[in-house]
Design a protein around this motif. Structure first.
Motif, short mmCIF file in Angstrom:
data_model
loop_
_atom_site.label_atom_id
_atom_site.label_comp_id
_atom_site.label_asym_id
_atom_site.label_seq_id
_atom_site.Cartn_x
_atom_site.Cartn_y
_atom_site.Cartn_z
N HIS A 1 45.28 41.91 49.74
CA HIS A 1 45.99 40.87 49.87
C HIS A 1 46.34 40.50 49.07
O HIS A 1 47.63 40.41 49.40
CB HIS A 1 44.93 39.82 49.72
CG HIS A 1 44.01 39.20 50.68
ND1 HIS A 1 44.87 38.38 52.20
CD2 HIS A 1 42.63 39.88 51.03
CE1 HIS A 1 43.29 38.66 53.02
NE2 HIS A 1 42.31 39.04 52.47
N GLY B 1 41.96 35.48 50.63
CA GLY B 1 42.02 35.79 49.38
C GLY B 1 43.23 34.12 48.92
O GLY B 1 43.55 33.80 49.30
N GLU C 1 40.19 37.07 45.79
CA GLU C 1 39.86 38.02 46.99
C GLU C 1 38.62 38.52 47.23
O GLU C 1 38.01 39.30 46.54
CB GLU C 1 41.21 39.36 47.09
CG GLU C 1 40.86 40.30 48.20
CD GLU C 1 41.76 41.18 48.38
OE1 GLU C 1 41.89 42.32 48.75
OE2 GLU C 1 42.88 41.10 47.40
#
Length: 460
Positions: A23, A136, A154
């Motif tokens: 992410h 995330g 995440e």
């Protein structure tokens, strides 16, 4: 110029390679390997800030192979929530993979005898399949006048392990101090293979580039746990990722010589005309170079190589990692730019040609043992062969530019094995005049079969 500092950042643990696998939008380059192509270097802008720039809820497409494969490569990444104050912000990002959902819903409907309430319920279950989603959380705190801390978490639906990250930045008058910890940390090697290191900790003191061209890094790095290959068919980890505590220092000196330079061309013609990118406004031809040295000392090797279970890490017990290592690296680059990037058509053509030697010691050994090197596996010492990096940029229309980055191994080329392109990345960018040197970049790597849309700032 092309990124000359790629050399010292690659020799250290500091180079981020753009990747849609996480992410935050990047993975770490494996230290000690060949320098990555410039087009793969990660953006300086944090991924949540990139998504915030495009707007809340606006999905950006990414391409990345997955395991299991039925999830599909296509995903959409977007900003779901952002809270901010003058000294703090929190962002929540989400990613959705539509291929499996479309396939499962299609199969569910086609296999149903009649479309009733039970079929609707079965179809609805596919929309909440956790393997389709990942989320995330990123938060950054500012501690005036010159310190900030970033926390990131995440989670991917198809995986049980959470990714956690802590970064601390402190600006000194002529240096940057960075502390970074990740559990696990994702690395990518020069072959495009990904490795998860269960624990990675680094402390780095880096100098700013001085007027004389001198730059240096000093740091300590620790790896914990056995690296795990993201691709199960490739399970022999790079030595620099094995468990241990490493002290490292590197310095470099760079210099640029202009053959000709039209520095004031834009201002002389029309003060009302502004370039699409402030760093691409000067037609010129120049040669630049960087030479540096690195010193590495493995203070603690974790488990001795002989004690590592060969069933877990094949061939590691026969590999050797020197406790003390000193090496040289360097790059020479020629740049030619035509046009000032102010007109709508045909006002930018740029070519960068850069020769990289990532390990002078390995290169010298390769020359001395040239008779044996003809049968040696180049993967054993990937840094032994010089690489030629070619960058071509051409204006398409207005602020839209096509760019192609390629890396060629000179060793394979000398063996007449055809044109051995190790890596290739093509991209389209849209320059944003409001940001002086900012652009929206859509890139794709055929080797890694990955691509994404990014916001990049001050790329040159």
């Amino acid at each position: 110029m092309a990124k000359l500092r790629t050399g010292i950042d690659s020799a250290f643990w500091d180079l981020n390679v753009a990747s849609p696998r996480c992410h935050d939008g990047w993975a770490k380059a494996v230290p000690g390997g060949p320098f990555p192509v410039d087009g793969s270097v990660g953006s300086r802008v944090l991924r949540p800030q990139q998504l915030s720039f495009f707007g809340n809820g606006i999905p950006l497409p990414t391409l990345s192979p997955t395991s299991p494969k039925d999830l599909g490569s296509l995903a959409f990444h977007s900003l779901l929530l952002k809270l901010s104050s003058p000294r703090w912000w929190l962002a929540m990002t989400g990613q959705f993979r539509p291929r499996k959902l479309i396939s499962d819903v299609k199969n569910e409907i086609s296999n149903a005898d009649d479309f009733g309430l039970s079929t609707v319920k079965d179809v609805a279950k596919h929309f909440i399949n956790k393997s389709l989603f990942s989320f995330g959380l990123t938060s950054q705190f500012a501690f005036p006048p010159s310190t900030s801390m970033l926390l990131a978490l995440e989670g991917h639906g198809e995986k049980q392990t959470l990714r956690r990250k802590l970064m601390l930045f402190h600006k000194l008058p002529d240096h940057d101090l960075t502390l970074e910890a990740a559990w696990p940390q994702l690395f990518v090697d020069h072959m495009g293979k990904y490795w998860d290191v269960p624990e990675s900790l680094s402390v780095d003191l880096s100098s700013l580039l001085s007027e004389s061209g001198l730059r240096y890094h000093v740091g300590i790095h620790k790896n914990g746990g056995i690296p795990k290959a993201m691709n199960a068919t490739y399970s022999n980890p790079p030595l620099s990722l094995l468990p241990g505590l490493c002290a490292k220092a590197a310095f470099s000196h760079e210099k640029t010589k202009y053959f000709w330079r039209d520095k004031s061309a834009v201002e002389q013609e029309n003060e009302e005309v502004f370039p699409y990118d402030d760093r691409l406004k000067e037609p010129h031809a120049a040669v630049s170079g960087i030479i540096g040295s690195s010193f590495t000392s493995w203070i603690w090797n974790g488990k001795s190589f002989s004690s590592i279970d060969s069933r877990d890490v094949p061939e590691v017990s026969t590999s050797k990692r020197s406790r003390i290592n000193t090496d040289l690296f360097g790059s020479v680059c020629y740049t030619f730019q035509h046009g000032k990037f102010t007109e709508k058509f045909g006002d930018l053509t740029r070519v960068d040609t850069r020769l990289d030697i990532s390990s002078a010691t390995a290169f010298a050994k390769k020359i001395l043992n040239c008779s044996r090197s003809s049968t040696a596996d180049p993967r054993e010492k990937p840094s032994a062969s010089p690489r030629l990096n070619l960058i071509f940029q051409q204006q398409i229309a207005g602020p839209v530019v096509f760019r192609a980055d390629s890396r060629i191994s000179l060793e394979s080329f000398a063996r007449k094995n055809g044109l051995p392109i190790e890596d290739f990345i093509c991209s389209l960018s849209y320059s944003l005049t409001s940001l002086q040197s900012g652009k929206v970049v859509a890139w794709y790597s055929p080797k890694r079969k990955e691509g994404m849309v990014e916001l990049r700032m001050y790329e040159f």
